[in-house]
Enzyme design. Structure first.
Site: not given
Lengths: 135, 286
Positions: B88-89
């Site tokens: 998720c980054g």
């Protein structure tokens, strides 16, 4: 007679239960039942477990409220509670099961059991059942 | 130049990765809508709780309560809210970094973590972890927040922490979010002073009395702050995952395009070479 009504909001952490006007609201505060009408003096009070009665003419709506607090000001009544529900939403079987469980806990005399917690659970269950019966 | 078979294998593998990232993107975006609605539902409660505290604090100047008392800071506690999963980054890393801002001496800080990423982060840095909750960060319930809130209040009242911080991610929009570090305890009275300046405040009656109301409302406020932060972080995690997966899918598409070009070039090269070989082998030009 909109001018004689008071705005009531019931808010719980997960949803807004009610946001409408009412003629009178009766709630169970920690020092007893209090009824609030339009134009009440500003008030902040903690709430006990019990019913909240919303009265509009001949109509009366009930909700169960488990703790929380209410604040009354010129904008109306705001009730903040951890848990509040309408009688239709109560699951009788669950409440019955909770009642029996709490009762057996209180009777068991086991030192490990938190009696105060069991008593609270029992009160919750009884109020839920009562709400269902009266409906 | 890589052989045709190698290129073909790469295309296949990038393609299957792309399918996964695409699916994750879709899952995250559908969950995001639901999480956003939940966030909207929790906001009124938070705002109303704040208003009541502001009322009590402003209406009665100089009120004192253990929860409002600033103490000399020897020990700190930090509650870190992260996700359980990666991909998720920078979501987990950013909020963990924000949490480290309040850590000046590792030996004086204890941590409570939500989500396994936060737990691993503090474990690696040797911060003492008091309690960690996993499996709740994607769909936090109010009872989870109550447990954490109770823990925070206990730490504070028992003197095991003189200050309690909360690190979470604030939701701005689906594409942007910001890691935040706030102080939950002691509650800072000054924060509330300009919230509400109604003249009716002075007339307000408190039942049973101001102290009792405050005693009841502050723990509620702490719980609500924690719950709000958990719900908000959940939204941010999904948002971050959606964005990350979206760009991953796009990158995969680009990669496949480049590989296809390479593949065609290799194929053409092979054909040309074959023709040259046949022509050469036939001996026409001899």
């Amino acid at each position: 007679m909109a001018e004689n009504k008071i705005r009531l909001r019931i808010v719980t952490p997960v949803r807004e239960l009610y946001d409408k006007e009412a003629e009178m609201v009766i709630m169970r505060s920690s020092i007893g039942d209090i009824g609030i009408l339009h134009g009440h003096q500003p008030l902040t009070t903690t709430l006990d477990y019990g019913f909240l009665r919303i009265i509009n003419g001949d109509e009366e709506v009930r909700a169960t409220i488990f703790g929380g607090f209410a604040s009354v000001d010129s904008r109306g009544i705001t009730i903040l509670s951890d848990a509040a529900e309408w009688p239709d939403e109560i699951d009788v079987q669950r409440a019955m099961a909770a009642k029996e469980r709490a009762e057996s806990r209180i009777r068991s005399n086991d030192g490990n059991i938190d009696i105060a917690r069991a008593e609270l659970a029992l009160r919750r269950a009884l109020i839920r059942l009562e709400a269902k019966e009266k409906k | 130049m890589a052989s045709m078979r190698d290129i073909k294998r790469r295309i296949k593998s990038v393609n299957s990765t792309q399918q996964i990232t695409k699916a994750m993107n879709l899952v995250a975006s559908s969950k995001l809508t639901r999480a956003k609605n939940r966030l909207m539902d929790t906001r009124p409660f938070f705002q109303e709780t704040r208003k009541v505290i502001a009322g009590v604090v402003n209406g009665s100047k100089g009120i004192s309560h253990p929860f409002l008392e600033q103490r000399e800071v020897k020990k700190k506690a930090v509650i870190l809210i992260t996700g359980d999963r990666g991909l998720c980054g920078g979501y987990n890393a950013n909020v963990s970094k924000a949490a480290m801002e309040c850590v000046d001496d590792i030996n004086n800080v204890s941590a409570v973590t939500v989500g396994s990423k936060g737990r691993e982060f503090f474990k690696r840095r040797g911060v003492n972890i008091l309690e960690s909750y996993t499996g709740i960060s994607e769909n936090p319930s109010y009872s989870d927040a109550l447990k954490i809130g109770q823990l925070a209040l206990d730490l504070f009242t028992k003197g095991e922490a003189d200050e309690v911080y909360l690190a979470y991610t604030e939701f701005i929009s689906t594409l942007s979010s910001e890691p935040k570090l706030i102080k939950v305890l002691p509650v800072d009275v000054n924060e509330f002073t300009d919230d509400n300046t109604d003249s009716e405040q002075a007339l307000t009656i408190y039942e049973p009395d101001e102290e009792a109301v405050l005693e009841y409302v502050i723990p509620k406020y702490v719980n609500t702050v924690i719950f709000g932060a958990m719900v908000e972080s959940a939204v941010c995690e999904l948002g971050a995952r959606m964005t990350a997966m979206d760009s991953a899918t796009e990158n995969a598409s680009e990669m496949i395009d480049t590989l296809n070009l390479l593949y065609n070039r290799a194929r053409q090269g092979a054909i040309t070479q074959e023709i040259t070989e046949i022509v050469g082998g036939s001996g026409i030009y001899d």
